[in-house]
Design an enzyme around this catalytic site. Structure first.
Site, PDB file in Angstrom:
ATOM      1  N   ASP A   5       0.815  -1.217   0.000  1.00  0.00           N
ATOM      2  CA  ASP A   5       0.000   0.000   0.000  1.00  0.00           C
ATOM      3  C   ASP A   5       0.847   1.265   0.000  1.00  0.00           C
ATOM      4  O   ASP A   5       2.065   1.218   0.141  1.00  0.00           O
ATOM      5  CB  ASP A   5      -0.948   0.000   1.207  1.00  0.00           C
ATOM      6  CG  ASP A   5      -0.281  -0.521   2.479  1.00  0.00           C
ATOM      7  OD1 ASP A   5       0.940  -0.339   2.621  1.00  0.00           O
ATOM      8  OD2 ASP A   5      -0.977  -1.107   3.326  1.00  0.00           O
ATOM      9  N   ASP A  39      -7.747  -4.205  14.435  1.00  0.00           N
ATOM     10  CA  ASP A  39      -9.088  -4.547  13.950  1.00  0.00           C
ATOM     11  C   ASP A  39      -9.048  -5.617  12.866  1.00  0.00           C
ATOM     12  O   ASP A  39     -10.049  -5.880  12.198  1.00  0.00           O
ATOM     13  CB  ASP A  39      -9.816  -3.303  13.441  1.00  0.00           C
ATOM     14  CG  ASP A  39      -9.114  -2.636  12.264  1.00  0.00           C
ATOM     15  OD1 ASP A  39      -8.050  -3.139  11.835  1.00  0.00           O
ATOM     16  OD2 ASP A  39      -9.624  -1.611  11.758  1.00  0.00           O
ATOM     17  N   GLU A  84      -9.806  -2.384   5.221  1.00  0.00           N
ATOM     18  CA  GLU A  84     -10.447  -2.107   6.500  1.00  0.00           C
ATOM     19  C   GLU A  84     -11.655  -3.026   6.725  1.00  0.00           C
ATOM     20  O   GLU A  84     -12.126  -3.681   5.789  1.00  0.00           O
ATOM     21  CB  GLU A  84     -10.906  -0.646   6.528  1.00  0.00           C
ATOM     22  CG  GLU A  84      -9.807   0.373   6.219  1.00  0.00           C
ATOM     23  CD  GLU A  84      -8.892   0.655   7.403  1.00  0.00           C
ATOM     24  OE1 GLU A  84      -8.760  -0.221   8.282  1.00  0.00           O
ATOM     25  OE2 GLU A  84      -8.311   1.749   7.448  1.00  0.00           O
TER      26      GLU A  84
END
EC number: 3.5.99.6
Length: 289
Positions: A72, A141, A148
């Site tokens: 990324d 997370d 995400e």
């Protein structure tokens, strides 16, 4: 799926580096056959990178015939910004080894057409023959790269808006000021990583323990994108003791019981010097009158 449990972060980092080293040397890369390696950024892989640099400097592991593809990059952050992933990879890895710059591939977050940049990145991976080993890390997370919670588990390289939890976590790299943290990024997709022939995910620290639990003991769930790798035929999770705090005792005991077998993946530890010595000895003709 393999779960490698080491006591400390340093041991997990070294195991991962040894595994990468053995995979590259066993692959026997050359001018006509490059080893393709997917790489992450962040604090978790730093220990692994330091060991790989050490192996290179000792003459055990060259990177001349390795191609890398990073996961990324932030959108809108100048390439030479100290917190860009171009800068991160150069300062923490690439400038210390013999990899050719043209063989390192990182998404351009300042491209005029961001989606075209993402599509071109996918094509570069295909042109290189796909990723042999994709190394990744995760967030608390369970996100991998910038996929995400809620991301498609078959997603490809694309533009993503960052979750507030990610922005808050990354603020420490931007003097603690949220306004300085980029809110968008280019990222490989979950499907992009799943296409790799093998995936190794590094998970360390108690703050990642619940994510590891979701990745290992519960089902596949797009709210925990790391869980997708339960379905990959060759996934290796490498973690420290702290990261196992949310796992069931019997789960930890089961995988620790396999460590004698799993450690054979890094022992013996191969060296390019040894392979070259073996090659030169085998090429010598036996003495004859």
């Amino acid at each position: 799926m393999k779960l490698i449990i080491l006591e400390h972060y340093s041991q997990a980092s070294e195991w991962a580096a040894k595994y990468i080293r053995n995979r590259i040397i066993q692959f026997n890369p050359g001018p006509e056959k490059y080893f393709t390696l997917g790489l992450p950024t962040g604090s978790t892989p730093l220990g692994c990178y330091k060991k790989l640099i050490e192996y290179y400097k000792n003459g055990d592991l060259p990177f001349k015939y390795v191609k890398t593809f990073n996961m990324d990059e932030y959108v809108g952050l100048p390439r030479d910004h100290p917190e860009s992933y171009h800068s991160f990879m150069w300062n923490n890895f690439f400038k210390h080894i013999d990899i050719h710059p043209e063989n390192t591939h990182i998404l351009d977050g300042n491209a005029v057409d961001l989606q075209a940049e993402c599509d071109a990145f996918e094509e570069k991976i295909k042109a290189a023959g796909g990723i042999e080993l994709f190394v990744g890390g995760i967030g608390p997370d369970g996100h991998i790269a910038f996929n995400e919670p809620g991301s498609s588990l078959v997603s490809r390289t694309r533009v993503k808006t960052l979750a507030m939890d990610t922005i808050l976590a990354n603020a420490r790299f931007f003097d603690g000021e949220l306004t300085k943290v980029p809110t968008m990024a280019l990222t490989v997709g979950v499907g992009t990583v799943m296409d790799a022939r093998e995936v190794m995910i590094l998970i360390t620290g108690a703050h990642k323990a619940f994510a590891l639990y979701k990745a290992i003991e519960e089902g596949v769930n797009h709210m925990w994108t790391v869980s997708a790798f339960q379905q990959h035929p060759r996934t290796v999770f490498v973690c420290d003791e702290d990261a196992t705090l949310e796992l069931k005792v019997k789960t930890v005991k089961y995988f620790k019981g396999l460590m004698l077998v799993h450690n054979k993946l890094v022992d013996p530890l191969y060296s390019i010097k040894e392979k070259e010595t073996e090659k030169s000895q085998s090429s010598k003709k036996p003495y004859s009158d």
